[in-house]
Each structure stands twice: as C-alpha cells, then as structure tokens.
Design a protein around this motif. Structure first.
Motif, mmCIF file in Angstrom:
data_model
loop_
_atom_site.group_PDB
_atom_site.id
_atom_site.type_symbol
_atom_site.label_atom_id
_atom_site.label_comp_id
_atom_site.label_asym_id
_atom_site.label_seq_id
_atom_site.Cartn_x
_atom_site.Cartn_y
_atom_site.Cartn_z
ATOM 1 N N LEU A 35 0.835 -1.208 0.000
ATOM 2 C CA LEU A 35 0.000 0.000 0.000
ATOM 3 C C LEU A 35 0.869 1.257 0.000
ATOM 4 N N CYS A 36 1.925 1.229 0.799
ATOM 5 C CA CYS A 36 2.822 2.389 0.840
ATOM 6 C C CYS A 36 3.519 2.585 -0.507
ATOM 7 N N ARG A 38 2.391 1.625 -3.494
ATOM 8 C CA ARG A 38 1.413 2.143 -4.462
ATOM 9 C C ARG A 38 1.042 3.582 -4.134
ATOM 10 N N GLY A 39 1.027 3.898 -2.831
ATOM 11 C CA GLY A 39 0.722 5.269 -2.419
ATOM 12 C C GLY A 39 1.725 6.271 -2.947
ATOM 13 N N GLU A 63 -2.041 -6.806 -1.295
ATOM 14 C CA GLU A 63 -2.626 -5.778 -0.434
ATOM 15 C C GLU A 63 -3.608 -6.366 0.574
#
Lengths: 108, 219
Positions: A35-36, A38-39, A63
C-alpha cells in the motif's frame, strides 16, 4: 513551514499493518508495504498493475495480506527505496512480531 | 484551492471512501502540509508550544489526522467543506485527547465534557480555544463579553462555531454546525441571524469600538 510528506513512511506503514492485522490479514506488514509503495505512485490497483507489469490479482492478493514479504514483487522494494524515509528493519521486526516470530523476514 | 489540486483532493477522497489505504499514503504526500497547518493551529491554540517544537509529535499527529479523514471519507461531500474542516471536530477531539491542554481543562475534563454534552459529539472545543485565547488577547475577551450580552450562552456558542467554520472557508457552515451540534440547519441559521441582529446594538456601544469590525463577529 512546508515539508515533504509523509516525512517518514514507517509510522504510516505500521499503522496500516495494525489495521490489516485486525482484519485478519496473514501478512499485514507486507500488505502495508505494498500500500505504501502504491501510495507513492497515486495509482489505483489496476493502473499500478499495468504500469509495473503485474497482474491485478497479484496486487490485490498482496494488499490483502495474502503474500509474504519475501514473495513480494521486486518493484515494491524499488518504490519504497524512492520514498522519503522508511525504516525497513523496524518494519521487519514488526512483521516478525505480528506473525508470531514464525519465520524471519528477508533483508529488504 | 486551485481547481487542479481540488480535483486531486476529490480523487483521493473518493479512493479513501472505498477504503483504499494506498491513497491514504498518497493523501499525506499531497496534502500533508495542509493537515500540518491544521494540527499546528489546534496545538498552538491549546498553548502547547512544547508540542509545536517537537517534530516527531507533530508528524505523529498529522498521520493520526490523515487516518481520521480516511475513516470519515465515505461521509464527506465534494460540495462541502474541505476534509480537514469537515472533520475538524473529530480532529480537535483527538488532539485534545492526545496532547491535552497546557492550561485550563485536563484530558479528563474534556472527556467528561463529551459525555455530559447535551448532544452526542458536541464538544465546543473551537469555542473553548477562543476562551483560552481570551486570556491573552483582549479583543477576543471583549468579543466574548459582547456575545454574552447579545445572546444566551448556548446560542452564542452555536454562533461562534458558525463564524469559525465560515472564517475557515467552510462553504456550508450551517451544514457543518448542524452536523456537529445535532441542530437542524434551519435552527443554526436562525440562531446565527438572531445573534447577529442582537449583536448590532451591543457592538455600537463605545466600549466595544475596538471590535466593531472584528471578522469573528461580523464577517
């Protein structure tokens, strides 16, 4: 004062991992790392998968915490290395702790 | 906010409303400075200069606030206030609990205030900060005196909250105050109009000349 945000991803990542653990994810820290990563790109799952030549199923599974840290696609580590700051050793400890010390995580 | 950034904000809020945690990270990346300003304002208003100068504390609070906005994203409307304005009460309550006041009420006092509030969720923290500010700013103290002359305490609190939201550029302050107070939007607007009308003769008095144009009261 204007700073680059998030100044340190470690705290955000550990918070996300905690939530994912509460939701029953098997590999919450690995999921939070994805997630980080992709963030950092501001892409949704499909665009992220397309951009980095991953299958959508891989991104979704990672994820959701179904993929162990050692099995994450290499691009995740590469993206995180471009982040302002992240303490992967601390997160590796967290990963170990959340999985009950079942297996040591690989070096990032 | 520039249209391009507004569109980016809406994209993030939509994604976070779907529970996309990656966009929480991206939200911090793009809007962390805005959140930091809100956090700084609230912490500063509480008199916690020690916290303001502690980078780790501030970063931790900013991340906390991002999670609050993430959790409330599904109820946010793109037609309403900015997310950190929309969620301000929850943000203030969290920060109060997290760091407490340097003077005045303790964390326990605040928690008691929440439980004793006539409407669930009403904490009146924004107004409480004004009261704290009034100890050091004579114009704020004068404004609160004028308001006390013009309206009952509860109506004055609703009016001040409305004005605070308006000054924060909330495009729909009556909506926000209604949501926070449990009053209807019509009630909020009526109270605002009545208090403003009552304030006019009060502010015409010579002793209030210094605040006759104060945006907090007349904007």
């Amino acid at each position: 004062m204007t700073a680059e945000w998030p100044a340190d991803l470690t705290h955000v990542c550990s918070r996300l991992a905690g939530r994912l653990a509460d939701q029953g994810a098997t590999h919450p820290v690995a999921a939070a790392l994805v997630l980080c990563a992709r963030g950092q790109t501001t892409l949704d799952q499909q665009d992220f998968a397309d951009r980095f030549e991953l299958s959508l199923a891989t991104v979704v599974a990672a994820e959701a915490g179904a993929v162990a840290w050692k099995d994450l696609p290499d691009i995740i580590g590469e993206l995180l290395q471009r982040a302002p700051a992240i303490d992967l050793l601390a997160l590796a400890d967290l990963d170990l702790g959340m999985r009950g010390g079942a297996q040591p995580p690989p070096a990032a | 906010m520039e249209p391009e950034k507004r569109a980016l904000l809406e994209q993030h809020m939509e994604a976070m409303a779907r529970g996309d945690g990656a966009f929480l990270v991206s939200f911090l990346k793009h809007f962390g400075n805005e959140i930091e300003r809100v956090v700084g304002g609230i912490v500063g208003g509480m008199g916690r200069r020690d916290i303001l100068s502690d980078r780790d504390e501030i970063e931790g609070l900013v991340v906390d606030v991002a999670f609050i906005i993430f959790d409330t994203a599904a109820n946010w409307s793109a037609d309403g206030a900015l997310p950190w304005v929309y969620a301000r009460r929850a943000i203030e309550a969290h920060i109060s609990t997290a760091v407490g006041h340097a003077r005045g009420g303790s964390v326990e006092d605040l928690e008691s205030e929440v439980s004793d509030a006539p409407n669930p969720g009403v904490v009146d923290l924004g107004v409480e900060y004004l009261v704290l500010l009034s100890h050091s700013d004579p114009r704020i103290r004068l404004a609160l005196d004028a308001l006390a002359e013009a309206a009952p305490e509860r109506c004055g609190t609703v009016f001040l909250e409305y004005q605070l939201q308006r000054l924060a550029r909330d495009p729909s302050p009556s909506h926000t105050v209604a949501m926070l107070s449990g009053l209807s939007r019509a009630n909020v607007r009526q109270i605002k109009c009545r208090v403003r009308r009552n304030l006019q003769p009060v502010l015409a008095q010579a002793r209030y000349a210094a605040i006759a144009e104060l945006p907090l009261l007349v904007a």
